[in-house]
Design a protein around this motif. Structure first.
Motif, PDB file in Angstrom:
ATOM      1  N   CYS A 153      17.555 -31.387  39.127  1.00 19.16           N
ATOM      2  CA  CYS A 153      19.022 -31.138  38.451  1.00 19.16           C
ATOM      3  C   CYS A 153      19.981 -32.070  38.727  1.00 19.16           C
ATOM      4  O   CYS A 153      20.240 -31.981  40.344  1.00 19.16           O
ATOM      5  CB  CYS A 153      19.315 -29.683  38.313  1.00 19.16           C
ATOM      6  SG  CYS A 153      21.075 -29.270  37.973  1.00 19.16           S
ATOM      7  N   CYS A 212      23.066 -29.432  40.809  1.00 18.86           N
ATOM      8  CA  CYS A 212      22.524 -28.620  41.978  1.00 18.86           C
ATOM      9  C   CYS A 212      21.727 -29.427  42.951  1.00 18.86           C
ATOM     10  O   CYS A 212      21.465 -29.022  44.030  1.00 18.86           O
ATOM     11  CB  CYS A 212      22.344 -27.331  41.517  1.00 18.86           C
ATOM     12  SG  CYS A 212      20.653 -27.213  40.584  1.00 18.86           S
ATOM     13  N   TYR A 227      12.963 -28.783  40.620  1.00 20.46           N
ATOM     14  CA  TYR A 227      12.138 -27.616  39.810  1.00 20.46           C
ATOM     15  C   TYR A 227      10.682 -28.101  39.801  1.00 20.46           C
ATOM     16  O   TYR A 227      10.227 -29.326  40.012  1.00 20.46           O
ATOM     17  CB  TYR A 227      12.774 -27.397  38.623  1.00 20.46           C
ATOM     18  CG  TYR A 227      13.843 -26.516  38.614  1.00 20.46           C
ATOM     19  CD1 TYR A 227      13.954 -25.310  38.510  1.00 20.46           C
ATOM     20  CD2 TYR A 227      15.266 -27.038  38.617  1.00 20.46           C
ATOM     21  CE1 TYR A 227      15.305 -24.646  38.719  1.00 20.46           C
ATOM     22  CE2 TYR A 227      16.464 -26.667  38.692  1.00 20.46           C
ATOM     23  CZ  TYR A 227      16.390 -25.267  39.032  1.00 20.46           C
ATOM     24  OH  TYR A 227      17.583 -24.574  39.113  1.00 20.46           O
ATOM     25  N   CYS A 249      19.853 -27.889  35.046  1.00 17.39           N
ATOM     26  CA  CYS A 249      18.886 -26.902  35.007  1.00 17.39           C
ATOM     27  C   CYS A 249      19.702 -25.707  34.354  1.00 17.39           C
ATOM     28  O   CYS A 249      20.946 -25.937  34.038  1.00 17.39           O
ATOM     29  CB  CYS A 249      18.638 -26.400  36.351  1.00 17.39           C
ATOM     30  SG  CYS A 249      20.106 -25.656  37.321  1.00 17.39           S
ATOM     31  N   CYS A 270      22.791 -24.166  36.103  1.00 13.78           N
ATOM     32  CA  CYS A 270      23.952 -24.955  35.946  1.00 13.78           C
ATOM     33  C   CYS A 270      24.617 -24.862  34.507  1.00 13.78           C
ATOM     34  O   CYS A 270      25.582 -25.129  34.394  1.00 13.78           O
ATOM     35  CB  CYS A 270      23.813 -26.341  36.379  1.00 13.78           C
ATOM     36  SG  CYS A 270      23.268 -26.473  38.071  1.00 13.78           S
TER      37      CYS A 270
HETATM   38 ZN   LIG Z   1      21.196 -27.073  38.468  1.00 15.05          ZN
END
Ligand SMILES: [Zn+2]
Length: 155
Positions: free
Chosen positions: A111, A114, A118, A130, A133
Motif C-alpha cells: 500500500c 501505509c 499484503y 489498501c 487506507c
Molecule cells: Zn494502506
C-alpha cells in the motif's frame, strides 16, 4: 477395407509398413538406462530416448527437437519421446530473476499510503491503496507485513 485414398500406395517391403519411426513399449534405445537413472541406480545416459517427464526428472528439457512417437498397447497408449543427446538443461530461475519477480509482486501488494505489504495484490488501479487506507475497512493483521521502519525515500 479397400479405401480409395490408399490406392496409390505401392508398398513392396513386407517388413516396412511405411510409417515413420516409432517405438513400442521398452523398445526405445536407452529406455532401461533412463529408468535406472531415475531410480538413482545409474548415470544419466548420454543418448537414447526419454519422455518429457523423464527428461525433467533428469534435469533436462526437450529444447525444440521433433519428438518420436511411442505407441504401446496396440495403439491405445501414446507418448512422445525425445532424444537425450538433443535435450538441453532445464531452466532454473536465477537469483536475479527471483528478486525481480519479488519486486514486481511487492509493487502490487504494498500500500503506498501505509507501506504495509499484503499477502495479496491490492486494487491499486481502482482505489489506489489498501482497503483500510481507502475507506477504513480494518485489515486482518495476519494479511500483511508491517512496513519496514528503515525504509525511507531518497528525497
Ligand atoms: Zn494502506
Amino acid at each position: 477395407m479397400n479405401r480409395p485414398d490408399n490406392d496409390d500406395l505401392v508398398d513392396v517391403d513386407l517388413y516396412d509398413d511405411g510409417t515413420p519411426l516409432q517405438f513400442g513399449w521398452n523398445q526405445a534405445p536407452g529406455a532401461a538406462a533412463v529408468r535406472a537413472a531415475l531410480r538413482g541406480e545409474g548415470p544419466v545416459p548420454e543418448n537414447g530416448y526419454a519422455t518429457r517427464r523423464q527428461l525433467r526428472s533428469l534435469g533436462l528439457r526437450p529444447g525444440g527437437q521433433q519428438p518420436t512417437p511411442l505407441v504401446w498397447r496396440g495403439g491405445l497408449r501414446r507418448a512422445w519421446l525425445y532424444r537425450i543427446e538433443l535435450a538441453v538443461p532445464k531452466r532454473a530461475p536465477t537469483l536475479a530473476q527471483e528478486a525481480a519477480l519479488d519486486r514486481a509482486m511487492a509493487a502490487r501488494q504494498t500500500c503506498p499510503k501505509c507501506r504495509r505489504r499484503y499477502h495479496y495484490c491490492l486494487r491499486l488501479r481502482t482505489i489506489g491503496s489498501c482497503e483500510e487506507c481507502f475507506d477504513g475497512t480494518p485489515a486482518d493483521p495476519s494479511s500483511y507485513i508491517a512496513s519496514p521502519t528503515t525504509h525511507h525515500l531518497a528525497a
